[in-house]
Structures are given as structure tokens and as C-alpha cells.
Design a protein around this motif. Structure first.
Motif: not given
Length: 129
Positions: A1-23
Motif C-alpha cells: 500500500x502507498x500512503x501519502x498525506x498529500x497536502x503535506x507532501x506537496x507543500x514540502x516539495x520545492x521541486x517543479x515536478x516530482x512523480x510520487x507514484x506510477x501505476x
């Protein structure tokens, strides 16, 4: 299982684009658009759903314009011309789901210029299987 607190993860990323998960059928990507920045006008051959976490911006989809803020969600169907522009003083932070995947698995592009260069060089292709 993949689990993200997505708003927090997004807010903490300084990157223009980051792929978190690919199915096999979808892909989860976070983006941070700097002040006065934009994603850039583009057309994908995949569907895209964007959810905004913080900042203010303008959605430009199929010739229509609309302000976007935290909590907004915008759907961009396959083949639709679109761009998202940061119109505020703070980063415009969002997460997006592509269906099917649009970018290379685990890709990280610190800036728009880096992302554009990777795409032009053919180094940002989605998995084929």
C-alpha cells in the motif's frame, strides 16, 4: 500500500515536478509553480486531474480562464490545450493524477527548465509496461 498525506507532501516539495507514484493506469505527481511561473501551455494525450493545495493561480483550459485557490480541482480531458499560471506572491502547489501515466517513474525536475529539457531529450517518457 502507498500512503501519502498529500497536502503535506506537496507543500514540502520545492521541486517543479516530482512523480510520487506510477501505476499501470494512473500516476500521481506533485508540482510547485514559483511566483510568476507557469506550467506552460501544453496538450496531453492523457486525462489529468489537478488539485490545488496552496497559492493562487489561473487555470487556462480550452480557451477558458478561471482563478484557482487551495481546495480547487480542475479536470483536463485528453487532447485539451491547457496552462496553469501562478498569479500570487507565493508558490502555487498542487498534485495531479494522470491517466494513463505521462512522465517517467520517479522523475524529479527541480525547475521548469529542467523538466522541459528532459522532455525534449526524450528522458521523461512514461513506462511502457
Amino acid at each position: 500500500m502507498e500512503h501519502f498525506t498529500i497536502a503535506t507532501v506537496a507543500e514540502e516539495s520545492p521541486d517543479f515536478r516530482r512523480v510520487l507514484w506510477t501505476g499501470e493506469h494512473t500516476q500521481l505527481v506533485i508540482m510547485t509553480i514559483p511566483p510568476d511561473g507557469e506550467i506552460g501551455q501544453e496538450v496531453h494525450e492523457v486525462d489529468q486531474i489537478l488539485t490545488f493545495v496552496s497559492g493562487t493561480g489561473e487555470a487556462r483550459v480550452a480557451g477558458n480562464k478561471r482563478k484557482v485557490v487551495a481546495g480547487d480541482l480542475v479536470v483536463v480531458p485528453s487532447g485539451t490545450k491547457h496552462n496553469f499560471v501562478n498569479t500570487g506572491p507565493n508558490p502555487l502547489v498542487l498534485y495531479t493524477v494522470y491517466g494513463p501515466p505521462e512522465h517517467a517513474d520517479k522523475a524529479v525536475h527541480r525547475t521548469k527548465e529542467e523538466a522541459d529539457a528532459a522532455e525534449e531529450a526524450g528522458k521523461d517518457e512514461p513506462p511502457t509496461s
